[in-house]
Scaffold this active site. Structure first.
Site, PDB file in Angstrom:
ATOM      1  N   ARG A  74       0.842  -1.208   0.000  1.00 11.78           N
ATOM      2  CA  ARG A  74       0.000   0.000   0.000  1.00 11.78           C
ATOM      3  C   ARG A  74       0.878   1.260   0.000  1.00 11.78           C
ATOM      4  O   ARG A  74       0.538   2.256  -0.639  1.00 11.78           O
ATOM      5  CB  ARG A  74      -0.953  -0.029   1.202  1.00 11.78           C
ATOM      6  CG  ARG A  74      -2.069  -1.051   1.010  1.00 11.78           C
ATOM      7  CD  ARG A  74      -2.910  -1.206   2.270  1.00 11.78           C
ATOM      8  NE  ARG A  74      -3.487   0.033   2.715  1.00 11.78           N
ATOM      9  CZ  ARG A  74      -3.925   0.254   3.974  1.00 11.78           C
ATOM     10  NH1 ARG A  74      -3.826  -0.699   4.878  1.00 11.78           N
ATOM     11  NH2 ARG A  74      -4.454   1.406   4.298  1.00 11.78           N
ATOM     12  N   GLN A 109      -8.964  10.403   8.745  1.00  3.61           N
ATOM     13  CA  GLN A 109      -8.802   9.016   9.193  1.00  3.61           C
ATOM     14  C   GLN A 109      -7.789   8.315   8.300  1.00  3.61           C
ATOM     15  O   GLN A 109      -7.389   7.193   8.581  1.00  3.61           O
ATOM     16  CB  GLN A 109     -10.130   8.268   9.085  1.00  3.61           C
ATOM     17  CG  GLN A 109     -11.239   8.848   9.952  1.00  3.61           C
ATOM     18  CD  GLN A 109     -12.573   8.225   9.591  1.00  3.61           C
ATOM     19  OE1 GLN A 109     -12.904   7.134  10.030  1.00  3.61           O
ATOM     20  NE2 GLN A 109     -13.348   8.920   8.782  1.00  3.61           N
ATOM     21  N   HIS A 127      -5.797   8.003  12.594  1.00  2.00           N
ATOM     22  CA  HIS A 127      -5.400   6.586  12.537  1.00  2.00           C
ATOM     23  C   HIS A 127      -3.918   6.408  12.185  1.00  2.00           C
ATOM     24  O   HIS A 127      -3.525   5.359  11.679  1.00  2.00           O
ATOM     25  CB  HIS A 127      -6.317   5.824  11.561  1.00  2.00           C
ATOM     26  CG  HIS A 127      -7.747   5.782  12.027  1.00  2.00           C
ATOM     27  ND1 HIS A 127      -8.817   5.589  11.188  1.00  2.00           N
ATOM     28  CD2 HIS A 127      -8.274   5.903  13.287  1.00  2.00           C
ATOM     29  CE1 HIS A 127      -9.940   5.607  11.902  1.00  2.00           C
ATOM     30  NE2 HIS A 127      -9.641   5.805  13.164  1.00  2.00           N
ATOM     31  N   CYS A 164      13.892  -4.779  14.588  1.00  3.78           N
ATOM     32  CA  CYS A 164      14.291  -3.525  15.227  1.00  3.78           C
ATOM     33  C   CYS A 164      15.798  -3.567  15.489  1.00  3.78           C
ATOM     34  O   CYS A 164      16.313  -4.565  16.014  1.00  3.78           O
ATOM     35  CB  CYS A 164      13.522  -3.400  16.538  1.00  3.78           C
ATOM     36  SG  CYS A 164      14.132  -2.143  17.654  1.00  3.78           S
ATOM     37  N   GLY A 204     -16.140  11.520   2.281  1.00  6.48           N
ATOM     38  CA  GLY A 204     -15.527  10.250   1.888  1.00  6.48           C
ATOM     39  C   GLY A 204     -15.324   9.252   3.006  1.00  6.48           C
ATOM     40  O   GLY A 204     -14.383   8.468   2.950  1.00  6.48           O
ATOM     41  N   PRO A 231     -20.816   9.901  -2.472  1.00  5.54           N
ATOM     42  CA  PRO A 231     -21.782   9.446  -3.487  1.00  5.54           C
ATOM     43  C   PRO A 231     -22.876   8.546  -2.904  1.00  5.54           C
ATOM     44  O   PRO A 231     -23.922   8.350  -3.519  1.00  5.54           O
ATOM     45  CB  PRO A 231     -20.929   8.665  -4.494  1.00  5.54           C
ATOM     46  CG  PRO A 231     -19.570   8.550  -3.924  1.00  5.54           C
ATOM     47  CD  PRO A 231     -19.459   9.409  -2.703  1.00  5.54           C
TER      48      PRO A 231
END
Ligand code: BJW
Ligand code: ZN
Length: 260
Positions: A74, A109, A127, A164, A204, A231
């Site tokens: 993403r 968000q 978020h 890490c 949205g 919409p």
């Protein structure tokens, strides 16, 4: 509640007279940039999972490579897309209000950075941010190079999260998963901006996920007008004074133009 397919004179007057505006945005505002919304069906490696299945601490515990790769893919997609006219309209409106002593607070968000890339300042990322990383054990933040994936193609197989440097624990994305607390500062500044607004716009978002979905409803306590841009009808449409039924890439520029 008025359901509209364009900005009427009455709504334009309301927008023009507002000097303190709070806007809550969700995944739908990035949809026209080519970013899938949260509740759209998944593809590729993640076909048999809903996004809600993956955005949990439990999913990361049980299938860290699957969840980690979802976030890296993403990120890759986000790096390949651009802000759309909906983001640009909010940035323009924000600059215009700032120049005349007003204020437009963006509360999102979304974990993407498309508002910032359109030139807007974001008051609160409720978020978190997909581009932040931290250790699950010692919480130390970590910088990573950009992912090597092509965001328009799916990765062939999941890759394990890196370790890490400080303690060897797994790195995780800096987002808020289901069951986790929202960053307190972001939530408090978002609440304050909505309480002090003279117009609240919600664009949205399905209005399903709490506590973000309840934030615009604080406006009801002071009778501040609420405008939805979407919409589709949503879980919070009934609380709105105006529902602009259309894509944010068309409707937000029309709203921002009315503010001129
Ligand atoms: C367009 C468009 C176009 C399309 N133009 N529009 C009270 C009641 C019930 C449950 C709870 C409750 N309080 C808390 C909960 C639990 C849970 C929750 O809300 N669950 C629900 C499913 C019911 N909430 C939490 O766990 C939260 N934490 C919390 O409450 O902590 C306190 C606590 C802790 C422990 C125990 C108890 C309490 C944390 C929530 C974190 C949400 N995180 C995610 C993932 C982020 C990382 C990632 O991206 O992977 O955030 S979930 C996901 O949903 C993501 C989004 O930000 C969020 C909202 O989704 P959004 O933006 O609305 O997207 P969609 O896809 O739902 O909708 C898109 C909309 O766009 C649609 O309406 C389309 O029509 C529209 N659209 N094209 C304009 N062109
Ligand atoms: Zn660590």
């Amino acid at each position: 509640m008025q359901v509209l397919d364009e900005v009427t004179d009455e709504l334009a007057d309301l927008v023009r007279s507002a000097s303190r505006v709070a806007v809550l945005t969700g995944a739908g505002i990035s949809a026209e940039s080519g970013v899938p919304t949260f509740r759209e069906a998944q593809t590729g490696l993640w076909e048999q999972f809903s996004a809600e299945d993956l955005a949990t601490p439990e999913a990361f515990d049980q299938a860290p490579a699957l969840v980690w790769t979802w976030y890296r893919w993403r990120q890759a997609l986000l790096l390949q897309v651009d802000p759309n006219p909906g983001h640009a309209a909010l940035a323009r409106w924000q600059h215009q209000l700032a120049a005349t002593g007003g204020d437009l607070s963006i509360i999102t968000q979304n974990v993407d950075d498309l508002h910032e890339r359109s030139g807007a300042r974001v008051l609160a990322h409720l978020h978190g941010s997909i581009f932040d990383h931290r250790c699950v054990d010692c919480t130390k933040p970590a910088d990573l190079p950009a992912p090597h994936y092509d965001g328009f193609a799916h990765p062939p197989e999941p890759a394990e999260p890196p370790a890490c440097e400080a303690c060897g624990g797994s790195l995780r994305p800096g987002v808020v998963w289901f069951g986790e607390m929202l960053p307190m500062n972001a939530f408090d500044s978002a609440s304050a901006a909505i309480r002090s607004a003279d117009l609240v716009v919600v664009a949205g978002t399905s209005g399903i996920v709490q506590p973000a979905a309840s934030l615009p409803l604080l406006a009801l306590e002071s009778g501040t007008p609420l405008v939805e841009v979407n919409p589709e009808e949503t879980d919070i449409s009934d609380a709105m004074d105006y529902c602009l039924r259309g894509p944010s890439g068309t409707m937000l520029p029309a709203v921002a133009d009315a503010a001129l």
